[in-house]
Design a protein around this motif. Sequence first.
Motif, PDB file in Angstrom:
ATOM      1  N   ASP A 177       0.780  -1.631   0.004  1.00  0.00           N
ATOM      2  CA  ASP A 177      -0.277  -0.135   0.317  1.00  0.00           C
ATOM      3  C   ASP A 177       0.551   1.223   0.268  1.00  0.00           C
ATOM      4  N   ARG A 178       1.956   1.039   0.839  1.00  0.00           N
ATOM      5  CA  ARG A 178       2.870   1.988   0.793  1.00  0.00           C
ATOM      6  C   ARG A 178       3.560   2.615  -0.590  1.00  0.00           C
ATOM      7  N   HIS A 179       4.434   1.258  -1.112  1.00  0.00           N
ATOM      8  CA  HIS A 179       5.042   1.117  -2.117  1.00  0.00           C
ATOM      9  C   HIS A 179       4.805   1.150  -3.507  1.00  0.00           C
ATOM     10  N   GLU A 180       3.560  -0.095  -3.843  1.00  0.00           N
ATOM     11  CA  GLU A 180       2.640  -0.351  -4.727  1.00  0.00           C
ATOM     12  C   GLU A 180       1.454  -0.305  -4.902  1.00  0.00           C
ATOM     13  N   PRO A 181       1.078   0.939  -4.522  1.00  0.00           N
ATOM     14  CA  PRO A 181      -0.621   1.186  -4.210  1.00  0.00           C
ATOM     15  C   PRO A 181      -1.419   1.016  -5.916  1.00  0.00           C
ATOM     16  N   LYS A 182      -0.648   0.960  -7.183  1.00  0.00           N
ATOM     17  CA  LYS A 182      -1.443   1.063  -8.322  1.00  0.00           C
ATOM     18  C   LYS A 182      -1.358  -0.309  -8.249  1.00  0.00           C
ATOM     19  N   ALA A 183       0.092  -0.957  -7.901  1.00  0.00           N
ATOM     20  CA  ALA A 183      -0.949  -2.368  -7.588  1.00  0.00           C
ATOM     21  C   ALA A 183      -1.785  -3.292  -7.069  1.00  0.00           C
ATOM     22  N   LEU A 184      -2.074  -2.716  -6.171  1.00  0.00           N
ATOM     23  CA  LEU A 184      -3.723  -2.922  -5.052  1.00  0.00           C
ATOM     24  C   LEU A 184      -4.952  -2.675  -5.795  1.00  0.00           C
ATOM     25  N   ASP A 185      -4.902  -1.152  -6.197  1.00  0.00           N
ATOM     26  CA  ASP A 185      -5.908  -1.136  -7.146  1.00  0.00           C
ATOM     27  C   ASP A 185      -5.976  -1.688  -7.586  1.00  0.00           C
ATOM     28  N   ALA A 186      -5.488  -2.286  -8.964  1.00  0.00           N
ATOM     29  CA  ALA A 186      -6.030  -3.524  -9.876  1.00  0.00           C
ATOM     30  C   ALA A 186      -6.275  -4.763  -9.425  1.00  0.00           C
ATOM     31  N   ALA A 187      -6.284  -4.827  -8.205  1.00  0.00           N
ATOM     32  CA  ALA A 187      -6.251  -6.437  -7.888  1.00  0.00           C
ATOM     33  C   ALA A 187      -7.851  -6.210  -7.111  1.00  0.00           C
ATOM     34  N   ARG A 188      -8.506  -7.550  -8.138  1.00  0.00           N
ATOM     35  CA  ARG A 188      -9.572  -7.453  -7.056  1.00  0.00           C
ATOM     36  C   ARG A 188      -9.495  -8.155  -5.791  1.00  0.00           C
ATOM     37  N   ALA A 189      -8.607  -8.989  -5.392  1.00  0.00           N
ATOM     38  CA  ALA A 189      -8.551  -9.535  -4.201  1.00  0.00           C
ATOM     39  C   ALA A 189      -7.105  -9.791  -4.166  1.00  0.00           C
ATOM     40  N   ALA A 190      -6.858 -10.221  -2.984  1.00  0.00           N
ATOM     41  CA  ALA A 190      -5.911 -10.335  -2.345  1.00  0.00           C
ATOM     42  C   ALA A 190      -5.579 -12.031  -1.528  1.00  0.00           C
ATOM     43  N   VAL A 191      -5.200 -13.194  -2.061  1.00  0.00           N
ATOM     44  CA  VAL A 191      -5.559 -14.431  -1.305  1.00  0.00           C
ATOM     45  C   VAL A 191      -4.040 -14.997  -1.824  1.00  0.00           C
ATOM     46  N   TYR A 192      -4.148 -16.069  -1.435  1.00  0.00           N
ATOM     47  CA  TYR A 192      -3.384 -17.327  -0.511  1.00  0.00           C
ATOM     48  C   TYR A 192      -3.302 -18.186  -2.066  1.00  0.00           C
ATOM     49  N   CYS A 193      -1.954 -18.443  -2.202  1.00  0.00           N
ATOM     50  CA  CYS A 193      -1.853 -19.414  -3.187  1.00  0.00           C
ATOM     51  C   CYS A 193      -3.028 -20.572  -3.828  1.00  0.00           C
ATOM     52  N   LYS A 194      -3.443 -21.262  -2.754  1.00  0.00           N
ATOM     53  CA  LYS A 194      -3.915 -22.495  -2.961  1.00  0.00           C
ATOM     54  C   LYS A 194      -5.253 -21.917  -3.972  1.00  0.00           C
ATOM     55  N   ASP A 195      -5.605 -20.789  -3.291  1.00  0.00           N
ATOM     56  CA  ASP A 195      -6.565 -19.962  -3.523  1.00  0.00           C
ATOM     57  C   ASP A 195      -6.742 -19.268  -4.948  1.00  0.00           C
ATOM     58  N   MET A 196      -5.358 -18.939  -4.976  1.00  0.00           N
ATOM     59  CA  MET A 196      -5.553 -18.523  -6.967  1.00  0.00           C
ATOM     60  C   MET A 196      -5.605 -19.368  -8.114  1.00  0.00           C
ATOM     61  N   VAL A 197      -5.205 -20.823  -6.841  1.00  0.00           N
ATOM     62  CA  VAL A 197      -4.981 -22.112  -8.190  1.00  0.00           C
ATOM     63  C   VAL A 197      -6.524 -22.223  -8.368  1.00  0.00           C
ATOM     64  N   PHE A 198      -7.094 -22.119  -7.409  1.00  0.00           N
ATOM     65  CA  PHE A 198      -8.768 -23.373  -7.171  1.00  0.00           C
ATOM     66  C   PHE A 198      -9.663 -22.088  -8.265  1.00  0.00           C
ATOM     67  N   GLN A 199      -9.369 -20.559  -8.131  1.00  0.00           N
ATOM     68  CA  GLN A 199      -9.882 -19.481  -8.856  1.00  0.00           C
ATOM     69  C   GLN A 199     -10.263 -19.592 -10.202  1.00  0.00           C
ATOM     70  N   ARG A 200      -8.815 -20.608 -10.654  1.00  0.00           N
ATOM     71  CA  ARG A 200      -8.228 -20.901 -11.929  1.00  0.00           C
ATOM     72  C   ARG A 200      -8.517 -22.095 -12.581  1.00  0.00           C
ATOM     73  N   LEU A 201      -8.390 -23.216 -11.500  1.00  0.00           N
ATOM     74  CA  LEU A 201      -9.461 -24.834 -12.222  1.00  0.00           C
ATOM     75  C   LEU A 201     -10.963 -24.238 -11.925  1.00  0.00           C
ATOM     76  N   THR A 202     -11.615 -23.046 -11.563  1.00  0.00           N
ATOM     77  CA  THR A 202     -12.987 -23.270 -11.687  1.00  0.00           C
ATOM     78  C   THR A 202     -13.671 -22.570 -11.619  1.00  0.00           C
ATOM     79  N   GLY A 203     -13.182 -21.139 -12.442  1.00  0.00           N
ATOM     80  CA  GLY A 203     -13.691 -20.204 -12.688  1.00  0.00           C
ATOM     81  C   GLY A 203     -14.766 -19.118 -11.577  1.00  0.00           C
ATOM     82  N   THR A 204     -14.567 -19.938 -10.279  1.00  0.00           N
ATOM     83  CA  THR A 204     -15.796 -18.685  -9.085  1.00  0.00           C
ATOM     84  C   THR A 204     -14.457 -18.032  -8.674  1.00  0.00           C
ATOM     85  N   GLY A 205     -15.256 -17.202  -8.248  1.00  0.00           N
ATOM     86  CA  GLY A 205     -14.502 -15.990  -7.630  1.00  0.00           C
ATOM     87  C   GLY A 205     -13.478 -16.000  -6.448  1.00  0.00           C
ATOM     88  N   PRO A 206     -12.540 -15.204  -6.116  1.00  0.00           N
ATOM     89  CA  PRO A 206     -12.039 -15.519  -5.369  1.00  0.00           C
ATOM     90  C   PRO A 206     -12.823 -15.455  -3.575  1.00  0.00           C
TER      91      PRO A 206
END
Length: 474
Positions: free
Chosen positions: A136-165
């Motif tokens: 938030d202090r050093h790369e706020p634009k990255a946070l602005d562009a993100a839908r969610a801050a998840v964990y590793c397996k959550d990213m995998v689950f979302q891409r395997l299933t097409g569900t939301g975060p």
Amino acid sequence: MYVGIDVGTSTVKAAAFDAEGRELAVASRPVGLALQGGSVEQDMDEVFGAVAAVLEEVTSRAPEPIEFAGLTGQGDGVWLVDGDGRPVRPAASWMDGRAHELVDRWLADGTFETVFRRTGSAMFPGCPGPLLAWLDRHEPKALDAARAAVYCKDMVFQRLTGTGPTTDVSDASMPFLDPHTRTYDNRVVELLGLTHRRGLLAPVGDPIATARTRGEGLPAGTRIANGPYDLPACALGAGVTSPGDGLLIVGTCLASLVATTDLDLTGEPAGLYINTDRPGHWLRAMPAMVGTAALDWVLSTTGVRHEEVDGLLAETPAGANGVRVLPYFAPSGERAPFVEPRLRAELSGVCLESTRADLVRATCEGIGYAARHCLQAAGLTGTLAVCGGGTRSPAWMRLLADVLGRPLRVVEGEVGARGAVLAAAERYGVALDEEAWTRPTAVVEPDAGRAAYYTKGYEEHLTRLTEARGRARA
């Protein structure tokens, strides 16, 4: 057939099991870590590509129909994704050390302790709270562009299933989840200066989320559960569910877990309480930063191959001829059973007569002492299971039993993937024989004489550690 997926820090694995818990096939792929100037990052597309590859390999080698799949993976870090689960920047790993100054500040002003007293989570630089605040202090634009801050397996689950975060109560434990209500503690979000980023926290699936796959890696329509992250998944896979029983994971991270029904938020803030699928049951976790990674560094530096370790351990006596290693090699310092962001490894007692065997044994002993410290702090009173890559060395397991002074229930194979399947079975209402699924492959008993020697050595280790912590704060 059941499939377990374990998305580790350096290796992605998938394993197929039959109804009795026997491994039918295992596939793995390495994934990279980019280390520079205290930052430790991973390429999400590389990680997901490795997941798809190991799933395709496993299903091709064990082509029985898949009843369901369970997913687990590394915890902590920050994996910023868009609405489709795609990366908006590289993942910041749990090993990342850039937020150490924030943790130092929160240690000094009381924020660190306040968060622990509310959530049972002792923050460290690589956990989501400090990392999100740093971004938030050093790369706020990255946070602005993100839908969610998840964990590793959550990213995998979302891409395997097409569900939301989505995430689960185990991952959300660090450091935002109230362990009593199993919901986010907005006061903690406020304390960390992240109220304006509250929308990035993924919804908590309680019980864990399920969905059907879209066809990448697994056949389309396969049922899959987004299970607990790797530490509690390994506890399930090793059968550690009764209060007082413990698990030591000798992997990249050296993790000590003890099952408990007692939520005690007093004492020195360290480690965390991991929420499990059963309300009122937690894992008191003391996940030290570095386990086999410390030995890997020593082996690489000295030119020793992994297959030489057992022979070298036999060449030198207990105590490694006076060589001592404080095994705190992580760029972000240590997080359990204490938090010391600036602590670094120390090597002492070396002379021209010291050998590679002395250094290897001293490193293994140092890791053992660190494990004993963590298990003691976590409240181990019952049996102890051990799993992870370190179990492949019989000599190290004998040394570890001696250093810990207790029998080890060695559970080999893909324990995290096994636990992911057991978690998914509970979610889908499928009865599996948990005793058969979690049976140890061996029990290693300590040698009484060496155990007594190492009890004294452990006290000396604690003394050296206290001195090193003082130097780290100077």
